[in-house]
Design a protein around this motif. Structure first.
Motif, PDB file in Angstrom:
ATOM      1  N   SER A 108       0.815  -1.217   0.000  1.00  0.00           N
ATOM      2  CA  SER A 108       0.000   0.000   0.000  1.00  0.00           C
ATOM      3  C   SER A 108       0.846   1.264   0.000  1.00  0.00           C
ATOM      4  O   SER A 108       0.342   2.353  -0.304  1.00  0.00           O
ATOM      5  N   SER A 109       2.132   1.148   0.315  1.00  0.00           N
ATOM      6  CA  SER A 109       3.000   2.321   0.242  1.00  0.00           C
ATOM      7  C   SER A 109       3.035   2.878  -1.184  1.00  0.00           C
ATOM      8  O   SER A 109       3.118   4.098  -1.380  1.00  0.00           O
ATOM      9  N   LEU A 110       2.934   2.008  -2.169  1.00  0.00           N
ATOM     10  CA  LEU A 110       2.919   2.462  -3.566  1.00  0.00           C
ATOM     11  C   LEU A 110       1.676   3.303  -3.846  1.00  0.00           C
ATOM     12  O   LEU A 110       1.757   4.359  -4.485  1.00  0.00           O
ATOM     13  N   ILE A 111       0.537   2.837  -3.357  1.00  0.00           N
ATOM     14  CA  ILE A 111      -0.717   3.572  -3.566  1.00  0.00           C
ATOM     15  C   ILE A 111      -0.652   4.932  -2.877  1.00  0.00           C
ATOM     16  O   ILE A 111      -1.053   5.955  -3.444  1.00  0.00           O
TER      17      ILE A 111
ATOM     18  N   THR B  25      -0.242  13.186  -6.164  1.00  0.00           N
ATOM     19  CA  THR B  25      -1.447  13.763  -6.777  1.00  0.00           C
ATOM     20  C   THR B  25      -1.896  15.002  -6.002  1.00  0.00           C
ATOM     21  O   THR B  25      -2.234  16.048  -6.598  1.00  0.00           O
ATOM     22  N   ILE B  26      -1.892  14.902  -4.680  1.00  0.00           N
ATOM     23  CA  ILE B  26      -2.252  16.044  -3.826  1.00  0.00           C
ATOM     24  C   ILE B  26      -1.268  17.193  -4.022  1.00  0.00           C
ATOM     25  O   ILE B  26      -1.670  18.365  -4.151  1.00  0.00           O
ATOM     26  N   PHE B  27       0.007  16.871  -4.072  1.00  0.00           N
ATOM     27  CA  PHE B  27       1.043  17.898  -4.247  1.00  0.00           C
ATOM     28  C   PHE B  27       0.865  18.642  -5.571  1.00  0.00           C
ATOM     29  O   PHE B  27       0.927  19.876  -5.619  1.00  0.00           O
TER      30      PHE B  27
ATOM     31  N   ASN C 238      -1.636   2.469   8.493  1.00  0.00           N
ATOM     32  CA  ASN C 238      -0.317   2.938   8.923  1.00  0.00           C
ATOM     33  C   ASN C 238       0.111   4.224   8.246  1.00  0.00           C
ATOM     34  O   ASN C 238       0.677   5.117   8.877  1.00  0.00           O
ATOM     35  N   TRP C 239      -0.162   4.333   6.943  1.00  0.00           N
ATOM     36  CA  TRP C 239       0.330   5.498   6.206  1.00  0.00           C
ATOM     37  C   TRP C 239      -0.559   6.717   6.408  1.00  0.00           C
ATOM     38  O   TRP C 239      -0.112   7.839   6.192  1.00  0.00           O
ATOM     39  N   THR C 240      -1.783   6.506   6.845  1.00  0.00           N
ATOM     40  CA  THR C 240      -2.635   7.632   7.224  1.00  0.00           C
ATOM     41  C   THR C 240      -2.114   8.244   8.521  1.00  0.00           C
ATOM     42  O   THR C 240      -2.089   9.476   8.685  1.00  0.00           O
ATOM     43  N   LEU C 241      -1.670   7.386   9.420  1.00  0.00           N
ATOM     44  CA  LEU C 241      -1.158   7.832  10.713  1.00  0.00           C
ATOM     45  C   LEU C 241       0.297   8.284  10.641  1.00  0.00           C
ATOM     46  O   LEU C 241       0.755   9.049  11.494  1.00  0.00           O
ATOM     47  N   ASN C 242       1.015   7.793   9.641  1.00  0.00           N
ATOM     48  CA  ASN C 242       2.455   8.092   9.533  1.00  0.00           C
ATOM     49  C   ASN C 242       2.811   8.513   8.106  1.00  0.00           C
ATOM     50  O   ASN C 242       3.718   7.942   7.488  1.00  0.00           O
ATOM     51  N   ASP C 243       2.109   9.528   7.604  1.00  0.00           N
ATOM     52  CA  ASP C 243       2.336   9.908   6.210  1.00  0.00           C
ATOM     53  C   ASP C 243       3.693  10.573   5.988  1.00  0.00           C
ATOM     54  O   ASP C 243       4.125  10.761   4.850  1.00  0.00           O
TER      55      ASP C 243
ATOM     56  N   ILE D 105       5.792   8.332   3.973  1.00  0.00           N
ATOM     57  CA  ILE D 105       5.436   8.346   2.551  1.00  0.00           C
ATOM     58  C   ILE D 105       6.045   9.563   1.869  1.00  0.00           C
ATOM     59  O   ILE D 105       6.559   9.471   0.745  1.00  0.00           O
ATOM     60  N   LEU D 106       6.025  10.699   2.549  1.00  0.00           N
ATOM     61  CA  LEU D 106       6.613  11.918   1.989  1.00  0.00           C
ATOM     62  C   LEU D 106       8.124  11.775   1.838  1.00  0.00           C
ATOM     63  O   LEU D 106       8.709  12.261   0.865  1.00  0.00           O
ATOM     64  N   LEU D 107       8.751  11.100   2.793  1.00  0.00           N
ATOM     65  CA  LEU D 107      10.194  10.840   2.693  1.00  0.00           C
ATOM     66  C   LEU D 107      10.509   9.955   1.486  1.00  0.00           C
ATOM     67  O   LEU D 107      11.451  10.219   0.730  1.00  0.00           O
ATOM     68  N   LEU D 108       9.701   8.906   1.312  1.00  0.00           N
ATOM     69  CA  LEU D 108       9.893   8.003   0.174  1.00  0.00           C
ATOM     70  C   LEU D 108       9.659   8.741  -1.141  1.00  0.00           C
ATOM     71  O   LEU D 108      10.419   8.575  -2.104  1.00  0.00           O
ATOM     72  N   LEU D 109       8.607   9.554  -1.190  1.00  0.00           N
ATOM     73  CA  LEU D 109       8.297  10.306  -2.397  1.00  0.00           C
ATOM     74  C   LEU D 109       9.431  11.255  -2.750  1.00  0.00           C
ATOM     75  O   LEU D 109       9.811  11.394  -3.927  1.00  0.00           O
ATOM     76  N   ASN D 110       9.992  11.885  -1.744  1.00  0.00           N
ATOM     77  CA  ASN D 110      11.119  12.794  -1.981  1.00  0.00           C
ATOM     78  C   ASN D 110      12.320  12.044  -2.545  1.00  0.00           C
ATOM     79  O   ASN D 110      12.979  12.504  -3.488  1.00  0.00           O
ATOM     80  N   ASP D 111      12.609  10.861  -1.972  1.00  0.00           N
ATOM     81  CA  ASP D 111      13.730  10.048  -2.475  1.00  0.00           C
ATOM     82  C   ASP D 111      13.484   9.613  -3.918  1.00  0.00           C
ATOM     83  O   ASP D 111      14.421   9.583  -4.742  1.00  0.00           O
ATOM     84  N   ILE D 112      12.249   9.280  -4.208  1.00  0.00           N
ATOM     85  CA  ILE D 112      11.898   8.853  -5.568  1.00  0.00           C
ATOM     86  C   ILE D 112      12.149   9.988  -6.563  1.00  0.00           C
ATOM     87  O   ILE D 112      12.784   9.800  -7.606  1.00  0.00           O
TER      88      ILE D 112
END
Length: 303
Positions: free
Chosen positions: A38-41, A48-50, A97-102, A105-112
């Motif tokens: 679900s981290s991919l989703i 998309t939000i950004f 998990n990712w709703t509570l610890n987004d 996800i932002l860290l991963l997105l930045n690395d990507i």
């Protein structure tokens, strides 16, 4: 194997309690799988939000008003987000998990977005399903899986996941590679056990190994004259006992299957020297057990 090792380490002799923990740990693997997948989703959702927020800025640049949406329109993201099997599993297991610890996800997105992989993908104006799939597989393998902060988060969440992470990630990569360009992408969340018989096997192997450890150890002790029993790593003795247990107490499992299974375990969890040691012991032991008719396999071609 890990459960028997843990039982030894904490000095527990409560078989029922340890068995419950074994199945709790196995059940938790499903949560780990769903969290990683679900981290991919969630990464796609955050981007998309950004992009939307950037386009709504008062002084948005032309690029922000009309951004490159290739990343968020990746076919694999869409298949996973719309997949019924995955959606139902996430809801049933209450994975939030990712709703509570987004922030992760932002860290991963930045690395990507800082990776060469992302730059190369976004610079290609041609869109194909195979390119989308290859990108997501590489993104998962090269950016998400090695992320140390993500690993620390998972380890802190459940210590039992430390040994499960490589297995889960390997399964996810295998599944991602197998997705087809059809409705639903032929993607299904795998079951922990194929059936009740599969689950019973786990329980039986655990019990028969633990309850017969002394008997099983006798089969290899005299086969290791150059090794002090106290010098043999505990994890190696557990691998040997489990393998011997399958040889002697599971007539439906072919010898070759058992050998291959435990040699792979030895390669994964033991040192190279230990792996060679276990290979030699089991190989010689099989010959002796077969010669003395101790190994009795029921079914065609099981020897």
């Amino acid at each position: 194997m890990q459960s028997i090792y843990a039982m030894h380490q904490n000095g527990s002799d409560d078989l029922e309690k340890e068995e419950k923990f074994l199945f709790y740990s196995i059940d938790a693997i499903q949560d780990l799988y769903l969290i990683m997948l679900s981290s991919l989703i969630e990464i796609c959702k955050q981007e998309t939000i950004f992009l939307h927020k950037s386009s709504q800025k008062h002084l948005a640049t032309p690029q922000e008003r009309k951004p490159n949406e290739k990343f968020i329109k990746n076919s694999i993201f869409q298949i996973l987000a719309e997949n019924n099997s995955l959606s139902i599993a996430l809801e049933n297991r209450k994975i939030n998990n990712w709703t509570l610890n987004d922030d992760y996800i932002l860290l991963l997105l930045n690395d990507i977005k800082q990776s060469k992989l992302y730059a190369k993908y976004m610079s290609n104006a041609v869109n194909t399903f195979e390119e989308d799939k290859e990108f997501i597989v590489d993104l998962f393998q090269e950016v998400i899986v090695p992320n140390e902060k993500l690993y620390d988060y998972l380890e802190d969440n459940k210590l039992t996941w430390v040994d499960d992470i490589p297995v889960v990630n390997t399964e996810i990569i295998k599944q991602l590679k197998a997705i087809k360009p059809i409705e639903g992408g032929n993607f299904r969340v795998p079951k922990l056990f194929k059936d009740n018989e599969d689950k019973d096997f786990v329980k039986d192997l655990y019990r028969k190994t633990v309850l017969n450890e002394s008997e099983l150890a006798k089969e290899y002790i005299d086969k290791t004259p150059n090794w002090d029993s106290e010098r043999i790593a505990e994890i190696d003795t557990i691998i040997l006992k489990m393998a011997i247990c399958e040889f002697l107490k599971f007539p439906s499992i072919p010898v070759k299957v058992t050998l291959n299974e435990y040699l792979e375990l030895a390669k994964e969890y033991s040192t190279p020297k230990s792996s060679i040691f276990i290979n030699g012991i089991l190989d010689n032991l099989v010959k002796e057990l077969q010669a003395s008719n101790k190994i009795i396999k029921a079914g065609r071609g099981l020897m």
